[in-house]
Each structure stands twice: as C-alpha cells, then as structure tokens.
Motif scaffolding. Structure first.
Motif, PDB file in Angstrom:
ATOM      1  N   PRO A 115      -8.190  -5.691   5.212  1.00  0.00           N
ATOM      2  CA  PRO A 115      -6.829  -5.134   4.410  1.00  0.00           C
ATOM      3  C   PRO A 115      -6.052  -4.077   5.245  1.00  0.00           C
ATOM      4  O   PRO A 115      -6.694  -3.681   6.041  1.00  0.00           O
ATOM      5  N   HIS A 120       1.595   4.408   4.660  1.00  0.00           N
ATOM      6  CA  HIS A 120       2.680   4.860   3.955  1.00  0.00           C
ATOM      7  C   HIS A 120       3.242   5.898   4.844  1.00  0.00           C
ATOM      8  O   HIS A 120       2.723   7.059   5.092  1.00  0.00           O
ATOM      9  N   ASP A 152       1.468  -5.215  -2.313  1.00  0.00           N
ATOM     10  CA  ASP A 152       0.172  -5.276  -1.764  1.00  0.00           C
ATOM     11  C   ASP A 152      -0.114  -6.650  -1.184  1.00  0.00           C
ATOM     12  O   ASP A 152      -0.610  -6.509  -0.064  1.00  0.00           O
ATOM     13  N   LEU A 185       2.091  -6.369   2.060  1.00  0.00           N
ATOM     14  CA  LEU A 185       1.354  -5.571   3.266  1.00  0.00           C
ATOM     15  C   LEU A 185       0.026  -6.234   3.956  1.00  0.00           C
ATOM     16  O   LEU A 185      -0.141  -6.155   4.989  1.00  0.00           O
ATOM     17  N   ARG A 197      -6.432   4.361   0.345  1.00  0.00           N
ATOM     18  CA  ARG A 197      -6.273   4.225  -1.284  1.00  0.00           C
ATOM     19  C   ARG A 197      -7.410   4.080  -2.051  1.00  0.00           C
ATOM     20  O   ARG A 197      -7.705   4.647  -2.779  1.00  0.00           O
ATOM     21  N   ASP A 198      -8.354   2.906  -1.575  1.00  0.00           N
ATOM     22  CA  ASP A 198      -9.350   2.601  -2.074  1.00  0.00           C
ATOM     23  C   ASP A 198     -10.719   3.414  -1.881  1.00  0.00           C
ATOM     24  O   ASP A 198     -11.480   3.902  -2.929  1.00  0.00           O
ATOM     25  N   ASP A 200      -3.669   1.305   4.907  1.00  0.00           N
ATOM     26  CA  ASP A 200      -3.319   1.851   3.746  1.00  0.00           C
ATOM     27  C   ASP A 200      -4.046   1.936   2.468  1.00  0.00           C
ATOM     28  O   ASP A 200      -4.361   2.993   1.640  1.00  0.00           O
ATOM     29  N   LEU A 201      -4.575   0.455   2.238  1.00  0.00           N
ATOM     30  CA  LEU A 201      -5.127   0.027   1.391  1.00  0.00           C
ATOM     31  C   LEU A 201      -6.608   0.623   1.325  1.00  0.00           C
ATOM     32  O   LEU A 201      -7.308   1.084   0.315  1.00  0.00           O
TER      33      LEU A 201
END
Lengths: 161, 192
Positions: free
Chosen positions: A7, B76, B60, B63, A14-15, A10-11
């Motif tokens: 992924p 970001h 998402d 992305l 966040r996760d 950034d994800l």
C-alpha cells in the motif's frame, strides 16, 4: 484480487503510526524521545519500503524497526556500557507483541519499562539497572508483578470478547 | 484516538514528510483541495502534476493505483502542490483561463497521451466534438479512442477534457460525473 504492490506509504503511516507511537511512548516515556524514535522508525521504514516483499506483515516489520530505534535511544541516553547486547528476543508465551503493548498501559511506569526492555527489546535483567537504577533482582520482581497483572488483564479481555 | 493524539500524529507525519522530501525519498506527494466540484486530490512527482482526482473515484483507491504505477513512497505533503492549488482556486474564481504548471504525463501513453497533449489547444470557454478532436490529432476515424483518452485523462480540469462534447452537443461522459462537467462548462461560459 492479486496484490501487486504494497500500500501507499501514507496509508502505512495512518494505519500503524499510532501503535508505533504508543510502543515508543511505553518504552521511552511520552514526549520528545518517543517522538524522535517514531520519526527515526518511519524514516528508516520509508527508505527500505520499495524493497519490502509484497504482502509483508507491515505491523511486525515496523515493530522490529521501532525496537531497534528504541534501543538506540536508550543507549544514547544512558551511555553506561552495557555488556551484552540484546541479540535474542525473549518472548512471553501467549502474548503477541501488540497485545502486550496495548496492555502495558495498565502497569506502573517501572513495571512497564522493565517488561518493555526485557520482553520487547530483549535486554537481560542484569543490564536494565543501567537504564532504570535498582538491582537486577528488584527489577525481575517488578517484571513478575507486572506480568501477573498483564495475564489477568489479557484473560479478562479474552473472556469478554 | 483522542484529538490531542491525532494532532500529535499529524505533526509527526508532517515532519516525516519534510525530512523524507529533503532526502529525496518521496515518489508522489499529494494534498486535498476544496472546490466547487467537491474535494479534489492533487498529486505530483518531482517532474510535475501527475494526477487530479475527484472524490467519487475514492482517494485511497487512486493512491493505490499511484503506488502501483508510480511508486509506493507516497506521502501527504502540501508544499509542492501549493502552486497548483492556487491556480485551481483562481480558475474556479474566474480569474484564470489557463494553467501554467509542470505536468508529468507518465500515467498515459500512445494515442491517449497524444490526445491529452492536444486537449489544451481547445481554448477556455470553447468546446470541440470527439470527432473534431480525432481530426485534430490526425486520426479522423478514432472517435471512440478520443472518448477513451478523455475518460482516462489523469489530469482533469488542468488538461481540459471537459471541453470535448458529442457532435450533437450533448455532454458525453466525465470521470468526475456529468454534473461536474456541466459546472466546468458553465463556469467557463460565464467568464468568457
């Protein structure tokens, strides 16, 4: 669907950012040291991320990096020579790392740190007085009391779920 | 997560992005922008703007596609997209009729790219049919391919695929939905 890529980073931030920060705070105390360890963890992760195997367990990977960064931070803060390096990770039966982490908050600060340094970071008890003062025996006792509390708590939360 | 913890997390993520940028570790920077078409997501590489996305596409998901096609090191980061955000704001405020931005066309290739490169030739406030666009790119029979090129335009609004209509004047399609296309055409009609 076949996963072709990991992924977006950034994800990942966040996760897993909050859990890594909780781990760093549990080990180093909340504030600057924990934040620095968090930043070093994610910067190192970002550097290595394109080469990481697709579908890797991101949480386990990040926790491994965060452990190294926490050890670095402890060594920098306590330049007392520590004789044996933590090489093999000790583990507690029945706890996986994250479950253990989340439960650490119900302990006293001393219990939390001793358990964190010993079980998560792999320091032998003999080395921990260099960071926390006290003696190996008193710290081992603090850890044992803490583990008792943790077991009770984890059993209770499993009964509830 | 508590509001304070969220705030701490955001600050840490922001600092991380700055350090990553200083070390050249970012493949794609992105930010969000409020617009009359709802929230937009803007994404850029070192070479320029690479993607403009509508909320309906799922940011998402977009992305995820960028991670696959451009690189996984996506963070970001508003700064590299400030200029694009300002120009889009000015466009929506009727102060700007064309965009002056570096673009990275790596998401398109072949005839689609040719069409997308030709789209800015349609001036602000004007429209062209899919058929005329096919003729303009030297392939008068490629009407359907022009439609596909417009539908897959990774840089909508900035690369003005909304200015291409059906020959009978009806709207055709639009990635951001027909309502978005209508808003853009009305906006340009009102100013020109």
């Amino acid at each position: 669907m076949e996963i072709k890529t990991n992924p977006p980073f950034d994800l990942v931030v966040r996760d897993h950012g909050p859990a890594v920060l909780r781990m760093c705070s549990a080990l180093l105390g909340p504030g600057h040291d924990a934040q620095d360890a968090w930043s070093e963890t994610f910067l190192a992760a970002l550097r290595a991320y394109p080469q990481l195997a697709v579908g890797a367990n991101l949480q386990a990977w990040l926790i491994t990096i965060a452990k190294r960064k926490a050890i670095d931070a402890l060594r920098t803060k306590h330049p007392i020579p520590v004789e044996s390096l933590p090489e093999q990770e000790a583990s507690v039966d029945g706890f996986d790392d994250l479950e253990l982490l989340e439960s650490l908050h119900s302990l006293t600060e001393l219990q939390r740190k001793v358990i964190g340094y010993h079980y998560l970071l792999g320091f032998p008890y003999a080395d921990i007085p260099a960071f926390l003062g006290g003696t190996a025996t008193s710290l081992r006792r603090a850890a044992a009391d803490g583990i008792k509390t943790l077991r009770k708590e984890l059993t209770n939360s499993k009964d509830l779920s | 997560m508590s509001e304070l913890a969220m705030h701490e997390m955001n600050l840490l993520a922001q600092k991380l992005a700055e350090r990553a940028a200083a070390e050249g570790l970012i493949d794609v920077s992105y930010r969000l922008l409020d617009s009359p078409l709802g929230q937009l997501m803007l994404a850029s590489t070192e070479r320029g703007m690479v993607r403009v996305a509508f909320a309906a596409e799922g940011f998402d998901a977009v992305l995820g596609v960028l991670a696959d096609k451009v690189g996984v090191r996506i963070l970001h980061r508003a700064a590299p997209l400030d200029d694009a955000a300002t120009q889009l704001d000015e466009y929506f405020a009727h102060w700007r009729t064309h965009f002056d931005l570096g673009l990275d066309h790596q998401l398109s290739s072949g005839y689609r790219l040719e069409v997308q490169l030709a789209l800015p030739k349609i001036e602000y406030g004007h429209t062209m049919s899919y058929k005329e666009m096919a003729a303009l790119t030297g392939r008068p029979a490629a009407v359907r391919a022009v439609g596909t090129a417009c539908a897959t335009n990774p840089l909508p609004i900035i690369v003005p695929c909304h200015r291409v209509l059906r020959s009978d004047g009806s709207l055709g399609g639009y990635l951001g939905g027909l309502e978005a296309k209508r808003v853009l055409l009305d906006l340009e009609k009102a100013s020109s």
